[in-house]
Design an enzyme around this catalytic site. Sequence first.
Site, PDB file in Angstrom:
ATOM      1  N   PRO A   5       0.818  -1.217   0.000  1.00 62.25           N
ATOM      2  CA  PRO A   5       0.000   0.000   0.000  1.00 62.25           C
ATOM      3  C   PRO A   5       0.856   1.273   0.000  1.00 62.25           C
ATOM      4  CG  PRO A   5      -0.607  -1.506   1.790  1.00 62.25           C
ATOM      5  CD  PRO A   5       0.688  -1.974   1.221  1.00 62.25           C
ATOM      6  N   GLU A   6       0.745   2.030  -1.069  1.00 61.10           N
ATOM      7  CA  GLU A   6       1.374   3.349  -1.151  1.00 61.10           C
ATOM      8  C   GLU A   6       0.232   4.369  -1.239  1.00 61.10           C
ATOM      9  OE1 GLU A   6       4.528   3.447  -4.082  1.00 61.10           O
ATOM     10  OE2 GLU A   6       4.928   1.326  -3.827  1.00 61.10           O
ATOM     11  N   HIS A  11      -4.969 -13.621  10.337  1.00 63.06           N
ATOM     12  CA  HIS A  11      -4.207 -12.378  10.238  1.00 63.06           C
ATOM     13  C   HIS A  11      -5.011 -11.160  10.706  1.00 63.06           C
ATOM     14  CE1 HIS A  11      -1.360 -14.860   8.187  1.00 63.06           C
ATOM     15  NE2 HIS A  11      -2.178 -15.092   7.193  1.00 63.06           N
ATOM     16  N   ARG A  35       1.946  -9.748   7.711  1.00 68.54           N
ATOM     17  CA  ARG A  35       3.295  -9.659   8.272  1.00 68.54           C
ATOM     18  C   ARG A  35       3.401  -8.846   9.552  1.00 68.54           C
ATOM     19  NH1 ARG A  35       6.911  -8.870   2.861  1.00 68.54           N
ATOM     20  NH2 ARG A  35       5.768 -10.421   1.679  1.00 68.54           N
ATOM     21  N   ARG A  39      21.211  17.167  -1.887  1.00 69.16           N
ATOM     22  CA  ARG A  39      21.132  15.731  -1.561  1.00 69.16           C
ATOM     23  C   ARG A  39      22.070  14.935  -2.460  1.00 69.16           C
ATOM     24  NH1 ARG A  39      18.881  15.489   3.218  1.00 69.16           N
ATOM     25  NH2 ARG A  39      17.790  17.453   3.339  1.00 69.16           N
TER      26      ARG A  39
END
Length: 286
Positions: free
Chosen positions: A2-3, A95, A114, A157
């Site tokens: 999921p983003e 789960h 997980r 950066r």
Amino acid sequence: MPELPEVETIRNQLAPRVRGRTIVEAEVFDPLWCAPRSPEDVERDLRGERIVALGRRGKYLVMELEDERFLVMHLRMTGNFLWVAKPDDEPGRAHLRVRLVLDDGNRLLFVDQRRFGTGVVVDGREELDAYLGERVGPEPLDDTFTPEVLARAARGRKAPVKAFLLDQRRVAGVGNIYADEALFRARIHPLRPAGRLRRNEIERLHTGIVEALQAGIARQGASIDNYRDADGARGSMQDEFLIHLREGEPCVRCGRPVAKMVAAGRGTYVCRHCQPAPRARRVARP
DNA sequence: GTGATAACCTGGGTGC
DNA sequence: TGCACCCAGGTTATCA
């Protein structure tokens, strides 16, 4: 995984259904979900609360409750936030991490194979802003996210642009999938130092990020592995990937085979022709 | 302050 | 068939 598009899909589906409803029962089955707080504490915080709104910030799902209390959830790798109309429709308990029962009988289930997913109860808007402020940067789909904002974030950066995109404090909501898609759209190699991108490349990257995320939302997210929307349905973005998971297949732009590499410690897909690698720096001779 | 890396966690895949 | 091992990846802690 999921983003932003996957979380936004869930938010779009659930927001109108939960608005104004009251949580009559809250059960947290996995202490990891709300650690270091105890499940009993969190259950007590949520029970009896009326839901004012369901929002999103980056990959965080933010459930606003009465009296400026917020339940901030993250699905991480394999989390799903499901809407279930009847107890009989609940999936197996294997789960199931959290169950919220609403006053209309419907249920919200946090299911996570997980166990990376988290839920935090935050009291007050100031504390919410502080919590999100130290974790999440600009929203890429806001009007305020401009090429200038992206350029400022990248300035100085030295990290590879892929690592830069995965850093949620720089750009919120971009994960491994959409970083690959955005970089391919922008024709930028994932190992280019973020701070060395030229002005026109920053503009292409800005467009690539926005377009990749919008494509994901339009297709209800990508279901590669575990992700399902709030109704348990798969998204279809995985059928529309331009580069991600296409190792060995012809590039949609030039026809050359897509390569797989590691960037920022993540499996990364790249067209070596359309996304030229950074030039090796010359070593000064003594 | 910045960047790299390990750890967390579990199921699927692979090799023996 | 069963076992051991590796891999996937978002975030955080730790180290250089």
